[in-house]
Scaffold this active site. Sequence first.
Site, PDB file in Angstrom:
ATOM      1  N   SER B 102       0.829  -1.211   0.000  1.00  0.00           N
ATOM      2  CA  SER B 102       0.000   0.000   0.000  1.00  0.00           C
ATOM      3  C   SER B 102       0.862   1.259   0.000  1.00  0.00           C
ATOM      4  CB  SER B 102      -0.899   0.042   1.247  1.00  0.00           C
ATOM      5  OG  SER B 102      -1.757  -1.061   1.279  1.00  0.00           O
TER       6      SER B 102
ATOM      7  N   LEU D  62      -5.852   2.905  11.409  1.00  0.00           N
ATOM      8  CA  LEU D  62      -6.072   1.959  10.316  1.00  0.00           C
ATOM      9  C   LEU D  62      -5.372   2.495   9.074  1.00  0.00           C
ATOM     10  CD1 LEU D  62      -9.925   1.256  10.675  1.00  0.00           C
ATOM     11  CD2 LEU D  62      -8.028   0.250  11.959  1.00  0.00           C
ATOM     12  N   GLU D  63      -4.787   1.609   8.278  1.00  0.00           N
ATOM     13  CA  GLU D  63      -3.952   2.049   7.159  1.00  0.00           C
ATOM     14  C   GLU D  63      -4.693   2.916   6.146  1.00  0.00           C
ATOM     15  OE1 GLU D  63      -3.175  -2.099   5.304  1.00  0.00           O
ATOM     16  OE2 GLU D  63      -3.501  -0.813   3.578  1.00  0.00           O
ATOM     17  N   THR D  64      -6.006   2.716   5.997  1.00  0.00           N
ATOM     18  CA  THR D  64      -6.802   3.467   5.036  1.00  0.00           C
ATOM     19  C   THR D  64      -6.832   4.962   5.320  1.00  0.00           C
ATOM     20  OG1 THR D  64      -8.616   2.807   6.465  1.00  0.00           O
ATOM     21  CG2 THR D  64      -8.437   1.702   4.337  1.00  0.00           C
ATOM     22  N   GLY D 142      -1.017  -3.182   3.419  1.00  0.00           N
ATOM     23  CA  GLY D 142      -0.114  -2.476   4.325  1.00  0.00           C
ATOM     24  C   GLY D 142       0.770  -3.398   5.157  1.00  0.00           C
TER      25      GLY D 142
END
Lengths: 301, 301, 265, 265
Positions: B102, D62-64, D142
Amino acid sequence: MANKLKSAAEVVQSIPSGTHIALGGFAIARNLIAVVHELIRQQKGDLTLSQGVVGLETDLLVGAGLVGHLIMGGGSLDRFGPAHCVNRARETKSLRYEDYTSLSICFRYLAGALGLSYMPIKVLFASEILERLEAGPGASDVKRSTCPFTGEEYVLLRALTPDVSFVHVQIADRDGNCQINGARWANEEQAKAARRLIVVTEQIVPTEFIQRSPERTIIPGHRVEAVIHQPYGALPTCVHGCYDYDADHLRLYVEHAKEPERFKKYLENFVFSCRDHWEYLEKLGGLPRIEELRADPISGY
Amino acid sequence: MANKLKSAAEVVQSIPSGTHIALGGFAIARNLIAVVHELIRQQKGDLTLSQGVVGLETDLLVGAGLVGHLIMGGGSLDRFGPAHCVNRARETKSLRYEDYTSLSICFRYLAGALGLSYMPIKVLFASEILERLEAGPGASDVKRSTCPFTGEEYVLLRALTPDVSFVHVQIADRDGNCQINGARWANEEQAKAARRLIVVTEQIVPTEFIQRSPERTIIPGHRVEAVIHQPYGALPTCVHGCYDYDADHLRLYVEHAKEPERFKKYLENFVFSCRDHWEYLEKLGGLPRIEELRADPISGY
Amino acid sequence: MPVTEGTKGRHAQSDIRATEIMAAAGARELHDGEVVVVGLGLPEVASVLAKRTHAPSLATLLETGVMNPRPKDTPVGLPDSRSFYGATCLSGFLDVMGMNLHRGVVDVGFLGALELDRYGNINTTLVKDDSGKVRYVNGSAGGNDVASLAKRVIVIMRHEKRKLPLAVAYLTSPGFVGGRSRQELHLRGGGPSRVITDMAVLGFDAATHAMSVLSLHPGVGLEELKANTGFPLHIPNEIATTPLPTAEELRLLREEIDPTGVHLK
Amino acid sequence: MPVTEGTKGRHAQSDIRATEIMAAAGARELHDGEVVVVGLGLPEVASVLAKRTHAPSLATLLETGVMNPRPKDTPVGLPDSRSFYGATCLSGFLDVMGMNLHRGVVDVGFLGALELDRYGNINTTLVKDDSGKVRYVNGSAGGNDVASLAKRVIVIMRHEKRKLPLAVAYLTSPGFVGGRSRQELHLRGGGPSRVITDMAVLGFDAATHAMSVLSLHPGVGLEELKANTGFPLHIPNEIATTPLPTAEELRLLREEIDPTGVHLK
């Protein structure tokens, strides 16, 4: 939950002389006046100060003789005049001084904020800015390099990681979650590049307010060491949506800053003789003056 | 003022086969379904597709055989199952495929968005991801290097600059100024890295609405080539504040995607036999189903 | 209409001020749909004029992180709230100067200068008096960034010999340094394209990169121009006369864009 | 209280489920004021439990681009709106994983795994069957970023021999690859510190970086553990028994954090 609410005096006590601080104002807006006055009162000296575009806050610190090393991209007090103390210090070479540009300072903070030790950039080439950096002690922070993919020439900039960043915001909760209204210049990068981050806020809001528009959170609380709740903490500079700049006081300041002796009087009158920011606000004209400067809710000034 | 409002069909007509497109969805949220269906109907093939975390949209395009080169950081349909078509393509090696993470995809977009030809990063080391990149055609996009200031080892990533980026947003004005509610993953970098930027919006608002909270503008209008106003354009995936994902349809999709023959039937039923997204929405259950999925204003789902 | 004043009274034949000619000339350099990074003052006035006439889709960006502001009061500087009014996006340096300027999507950078030399090199940092004594004024801020990266740069300034010297006292923002091409200088942006003064509109010779006269404002003679310029100008065979602002441009400037004459005095 | 079920029924002596022991063990690894990047499922349950007990100032990312969410319904995945509920910041990868994780301020990364080997290397990409046939499952997302950069990594997973093989089928996210130090591997993060399974809590030997048994859950024997592990475990002289969740922890888990048993089934 640790209490992050601190006074400017408490926070400044924790800052040793010789610290690298980064200030979040720009010319005559959102200056860290309450903090800078306290740094002057407590005589924290030999500071390294970095900033994209300097303004009143930096002029005060430099004028007070507390800055030993200045890293900046330019700056003035806009139409009110130049940053006399900063300019005088540059002319007399009374401090170590490195000239950059707005974007190159921003990229140096960005590198710091991302945990990168450097960033490439395509500015500074063919300028006296780069020439002087390369010829002086700033040479350890810039390097010419070629992109291994495209062969293009870049300047590599070393990350800037201030020991302490200060940012003045309109809104924060007790955990330090912050919203900034209006343009933000390099505040996000400058804040997140720092080892310690202190915010000064006009208003403390319940966390529930932050949770209503979490997309607006520019600085998350877990990065913030202390929250200084100091309404009108940026006066005489402006804070979008809260109050306008105090043009009268800025003119008065520039008149004093023109000459070292008069500048000393300014410090005496508006800094040393004030116990804290509330006393200083009284000297600016107190509540009646503040009401004159209060922003209207449509225009934000 | 040029009219930026276009239909998905018009926009897709302007995209040649072989284009590098970047999609803005993540697993089962804010997928570019209306655009992807149109790409399939118009059979735009040999696409290069890059994305941080893939989801339904990418699974559809890969399943339809239109992707020749996939650059991604992972992905699935969350609890509804894996991205069967993507996984099958990886297993059968029916496309050129490069695996990232990511953050490394985000940094590649960030480099593109900043106009840098590369960015350093401190991930991928000691992983099979980097090993495989270096052993294949992906080797031209990664390079090990040492920081000239600190001596630290970095992986340098070549910038990703998609020919066309698509992002699904909740709110845009006619000029393309966009606000995104909820988490934004790599949308800002992915959008700004692209040569052409197309947004699909749930709602068109007057510019005056944008001007009321300009701090929320994530994509400024001057970067946007076309605005596709397609309400429910992401169904069956969710759009925060607008509608929930359609769990029934996602289960139905995963059941079909498991096998190439059944997947063909899915495409026939829900893509080829629909003239446009409105007809497709009828097949999902039309207005009654949409009302069931409509988000409540407190929770946003 | 007011009687002409200021700027050496060179336009006594009409009631049009030099600043108005400059604003209109600046506006004509901007094309519809372009992206321009502007400073406050005449660059802003020129870009608003362009937007209200032939370039309604012009995107105007301020380095602080402001897009398409429509100020109703005159800001004292970039960070003044007055410059945020009506903006469609408020962000920061990284967005405007990183993701637009450094990204390569800014068509025009509109700059001022303390000094400008024949190759379009800009000094905004310091001035030197005849004895060589240095007085610092400002620095680059976004100036070097804009000069390095915008596809073309327009400088707008007063035409005075001391402001147009043979060599700038400090080279803050590069043009065609030493007459070299931008590629040789490792600069992505196309460099200076126009200099708009209160006497003339100037460009840069394609071969030598030296400043060249494009048009003289009505009433200004070539010898007068040379006498007010500190370096030899490239003089092409034909020199045009700068068009005066149209009646509609004048109306917009005087009644809507700067009715109190803050920038057009 | 419900009768124990699932997870091989190893805790028949009590009514406490293995997932509850895992959640409580995970929570105990988190200290107040720390910053943790969590995935959904048991990592999230453990971090919420920590926050409600000894670590109220824990920051959960959270990675988002979500910080400190307080979901009231169970999300199906990271981008599900349910995972945004009550967040104090909604941003993106660049903020959470760039300006926090890559910046070096994330204390703990909380990960799951398809496979995990003795050096804490994680596979989340693909599985190979006995014939060598590859089946792709997911990828890093991630995971590699968190494993590379967090100061310490906690893996939470089922204890099965095939999930704990001698060598992972694909090395997605590095631990101590080949038993080497993180510095040798050019990795900034400290690497794996704990593996919490439904049989034991494991750590990594300081000298060899090989996985080591710290505590066995009540009712689990060492031989049983070895038999369910695909690589030789480092067995220290003393092995503790994993503390059971306290009554208050159980109450929170069952009544407030996961009342419908989505993750604690």
